[in-house]
Write a protein that holds these residues in place. Structure first.
Motif, short mmCIF file in Angstrom:
data_model
loop_
_atom_site.label_atom_id
_atom_site.label_comp_id
_atom_site.label_asym_id
_atom_site.label_seq_id
_atom_site.Cartn_x
_atom_site.Cartn_y
_atom_site.Cartn_z
N GLN A 289 -101.31 52.89 19.99
CA GLN A 289 -101.74 53.63 18.79
C GLN A 289 -101.31 55.08 18.79
O GLN A 289 -101.02 55.64 17.76
CB GLN A 289 -103.28 53.62 18.68
CG GLN A 289 -103.92 52.27 18.86
CD GLN A 289 -103.52 51.33 17.73
OE1 GLN A 289 -103.64 51.69 16.58
NE2 GLN A 289 -103.04 50.15 18.08
N ALA A 290 -101.32 55.72 19.96
CA ALA A 290 -100.98 57.14 20.02
C ALA A 290 -100.52 57.48 21.43
O ALA A 290 -101.00 56.88 22.40
CB ALA A 290 -102.20 57.99 19.69
N VAL A 291 -99.58 58.42 21.53
CA VAL A 291 -99.14 58.90 22.84
C VAL A 291 -99.24 60.42 22.82
O VAL A 291 -98.75 61.07 21.89
CB VAL A 291 -97.67 58.49 23.15
CG1 VAL A 291 -97.29 58.91 24.57
CG2 VAL A 291 -97.46 57.00 22.96
N HIS A 292 -99.93 60.99 23.82
CA HIS A 292 -100.05 62.45 23.91
C HIS A 292 -99.28 62.95 25.11
O HIS A 292 -99.58 62.60 26.25
CB HIS A 292 -101.53 62.86 24.08
CG HIS A 292 -102.44 62.25 23.06
ND1 HIS A 292 -102.44 62.63 21.74
CD2 HIS A 292 -103.38 61.28 23.17
CE1 HIS A 292 -103.36 61.93 21.08
NE2 HIS A 292 -103.93 61.09 21.93
N TYR A 293 -98.27 63.79 24.84
CA TYR A 293 -97.51 64.44 25.91
C TYR A 293 -96.84 65.66 25.28
O TYR A 293 -96.16 65.53 24.26
CB TYR A 293 -96.46 63.47 26.50
CG TYR A 293 -95.72 64.05 27.68
CD1 TYR A 293 -96.39 64.35 28.87
CD2 TYR A 293 -94.35 64.30 27.61
CE1 TYR A 293 -95.71 64.91 29.95
CE2 TYR A 293 -93.66 64.84 28.69
CZ TYR A 293 -94.34 65.15 29.86
OH TYR A 293 -93.67 65.69 30.92
N PRO A 294 -97.06 66.86 25.85
CA PRO A 294 -96.55 68.07 25.19
C PRO A 294 -95.04 68.11 25.02
O PRO A 294 -94.52 68.87 24.22
CB PRO A 294 -97.03 69.22 26.10
CG PRO A 294 -97.95 68.63 27.10
CD PRO A 294 -97.79 67.15 27.09
N GLY A 295 -94.32 67.28 25.78
CA GLY A 295 -92.86 67.27 25.67
C GLY A 295 -92.34 66.38 24.56
O GLY A 295 -91.15 66.38 24.27
N ASP A 319 -103.26 55.59 23.71
CA ASP A 319 -104.35 54.77 23.20
C ASP A 319 -103.86 53.33 23.03
O ASP A 319 -102.94 53.07 22.26
CB ASP A 319 -104.81 55.35 21.85
CG ASP A 319 -106.11 54.73 21.38
OD1 ASP A 319 -106.37 53.55 21.72
OD2 ASP A 319 -106.87 55.42 20.68
N VAL A 320 -104.50 52.42 23.74
CA VAL A 320 -104.07 51.01 23.68
C VAL A 320 -104.81 50.24 22.58
O VAL A 320 -104.65 49.03 22.45
CB VAL A 320 -104.25 50.29 25.03
CG1 VAL A 320 -103.34 50.90 26.09
CG2 VAL A 320 -105.70 50.30 25.50
N GLY A 321 -105.63 50.92 21.80
CA GLY A 321 -106.22 50.29 20.61
C GLY A 321 -107.69 49.97 20.69
O GLY A 321 -108.41 50.05 19.70
N SER A 322 -108.18 49.58 21.86
CA SER A 322 -109.61 49.26 21.97
C SER A 322 -110.09 49.40 23.41
O SER A 322 -109.28 49.39 24.35
CB SER A 322 -109.86 47.81 21.53
OG SER A 322 -109.33 46.92 22.50
N GLY A 323 -111.39 49.53 23.55
CA GLY A 323 -112.00 49.64 24.87
C GLY A 323 -111.76 48.37 25.68
O GLY A 323 -111.50 48.41 26.89
N GLN A 324 -111.85 47.23 24.99
CA GLN A 324 -111.63 45.93 25.63
C GLN A 324 -110.24 45.86 26.26
O GLN A 324 -110.07 45.53 27.43
CB GLN A 324 -111.82 44.84 24.55
CG GLN A 324 -111.41 43.44 24.94
CD GLN A 324 -112.34 42.87 26.01
OE1 GLN A 324 -113.50 43.29 26.12
NE2 GLN A 324 -111.84 41.93 26.81
N ARG A 325 -109.24 46.28 25.47
CA ARG A 325 -107.86 46.20 25.96
C ARG A 325 -107.63 47.23 27.09
O ARG A 325 -106.95 46.94 28.08
CB ARG A 325 -106.87 46.45 24.82
CG ARG A 325 -105.44 46.24 25.25
CD ARG A 325 -104.48 46.09 24.09
NE ARG A 325 -103.16 45.74 24.60
CZ ARG A 325 -102.04 46.38 24.27
NH1 ARG A 325 -102.07 47.37 23.41
NH2 ARG A 325 -100.89 46.00 24.79
N ALA A 326 -108.24 48.41 26.96
CA ALA A 326 -108.09 49.43 28.00
C ALA A 326 -108.57 48.88 29.34
O ALA A 326 -107.91 49.02 30.37
CB ALA A 326 -108.88 50.69 27.63
#
Ligand SMILES: *Cc1c(COP(=O)(O)O)cnc(C)c1O
Length: 399
Positions: A289-295, A319-326
């Motif tokens: 769903q989202a990737v956070h990296y300053p580069g 973010d892999v989408g859900s707590g279950q998947r994480a």
């Protein structure tokens, strides 16, 4: 205090340690060779107290809580790397943070970045609040919000950039400049970048803090904290607190930390290159769903980050989408440690919602972007192809 005991400074290094490049200064900081014996590492002064040879002239160090020669070398070393006046070493990152915040008194108010480290959040909201020290959490990426939080009792601004775990970027110079106009003290937790990539004192910050447990020591085997004061005057106030509270780092751990710091440049360079590859690979996947990296090109704080830092670091969150998947991914990976912490030779995969940020209420956590599907990957020194294939199989097993 920095360099006070380093008679070798400017001696073997004709240019003087401050004119050498950072990676060189990690190895050649003026006190790396024992003056008395030529030993290749700093001696371990495993002593709690020091003999007065002559009662009329007390020894340089008299009791190890107040000062220990091994710890002193570490304290001078970090002060020099951060370009500050004095350094201090503590039993943990939280000991450094709590001791520093003891500069505040009952009735004082501090403005704090909202995505502050979980332990700092807990310290502020459940311990310092009891002592009458108040705080307001703001989105530090928005200078107007910072300014709006100002009260007549405000004494300090506390920053963390990139923040943990969503890697938001604060404009260090803009916040420090405003804080100085208002007569406020500025404090910055520099754990994620280390002085290799970011030296906040150069942008006007008064006190730099570190959880040296992470990148500085680098091997998941030491718990330590560091503080660096911009001026001697501020250094004296921190010294009084470190001695009075007794939050000092032990001798063995001071030595181990210095051992780790020597390889910071090589470790960070490798891990950062791998982190960039991991972030790019994750960005290309439709099931993330989202990737956070300053580069990353699309990172909202990238330009500000590049103005104040020379690297992007080794931490990527996604973010892999859900707590279950994480949870499924955490159970399926084979290479990284699944653990709290970061900044080590081995990769560490953390689950902020249940680990570092568990102390935060669910609503506050979600407001701050720490979703149930968010994972934080601290990239170590393994081959990145192996790390990616391992994560790939874990993600595929959990679709
Ligand atoms: C780990 C960490 C701390 C706390 O440090 P300890 O050494 O665990 O006490 C503080 N700030 C940041 C950003 C951290 O990652």
């Amino acid at each position: 205090m920095s360099g006070e005991h380093s008679n070798r400074e400017g001696h073997r290094n004709a240019a003087g340690p401050n004119e050498l490049k950072f990676e060189t200064r990690l190895l050649h900081f003026g006190q790396e060779i024992d003056e008395a014996t030529g030993a290749s590492s700093v001696p371990l002064y495993q002593a709690s107290t020091f003999h007065h040879h002559d009662i009329h002239s007390p020894p340089l160090h008299d009791y190890s809580r107040s000062g220990n020669p091994t710890r002193q070398v570490l304290e001078d070393y970090i002060a020099q790397l951060e370009r500050g006046a004095c350094g201090f070493a503590y039993a943990s990152g939280m000991a450094a943070i709590s001791s520093t915040l003891m500069l505040l008194s009952s009735g004082d108010h501090v403005i704090v970045t909202e995505d502050v480290y979980g332990g700092t959040y807990r310290l502020l909201t459940s311990i310092l609040s009891r002592l009458g020290i108040e705080c307001t959490f703001v989105d530090m990426t928005n200078l107007d919000q910072v300014k709006e939080a100002l009260r007549s009792t405000t004494k300090a601004v506390y920053m963390e950039t990139p923040s943990n775990p969503t890697l938001k970027i604060t404009d260090i110079e803009a916040v420090s400049c405003w804080a100085r106009e208002e007569g406020l003290l500025t404090i910055l937790d520099n754990t994620f970048m280390t002085p290799l990539y970011q030296r906040p004192i150069e942008f006007g910050v008064d006190i730099v803090l570190h959880s040296a447990t992470k990148f500085l020591s680098g091997h998941s085997d030491v718990l330590a904290g560091l503080a660096v004061a911009r001026t001697e005057e501020l250094g004296q106030r921190l010294k009084q607190l470190q001695n009075g509270l007794g939050t000092v780092l032990g001798v063995q751990d001071s030595w181990l930390l210095m051992r780790g710091m020597k390889t910071l440049g090589a470790r960070m360079a490798h891990s950062e290159q791998s982190a960039a590859k991991l972030a790019a690979w994750l960005s290309g996947r439709s099931d993330i769903q989202a990737v956070h990296y300053p580069g990353l090109f699309h990172h909202p704080g990238r330009e500000i980050h590049e103005k104040q830092s020379s690297g992007y670091g080794a931490v990527v969150s996604f973010d892999v989408g859900s707590g279950q998947r994480a949870k499924e991914v955490l159970n399926a990976v084979k290479l990284p440690l699944v653990a709290v912490s970061l900044g080590a030779v081995e990769s560490i995969l953390s689950y902020p919602a249940m680990m570092s940020h568990a102390a935060m209420g669910e609503q506050v956590r979600h407001e701050r972007g720490i979703t149930d599907g968010l994972l934080r990957f601290s990239v170590g020194l393994e081959d990145i192809d192996d790390l990616i294939s391992d994560l790939s199989q874990a993600l595929e097993a959990s679709i």
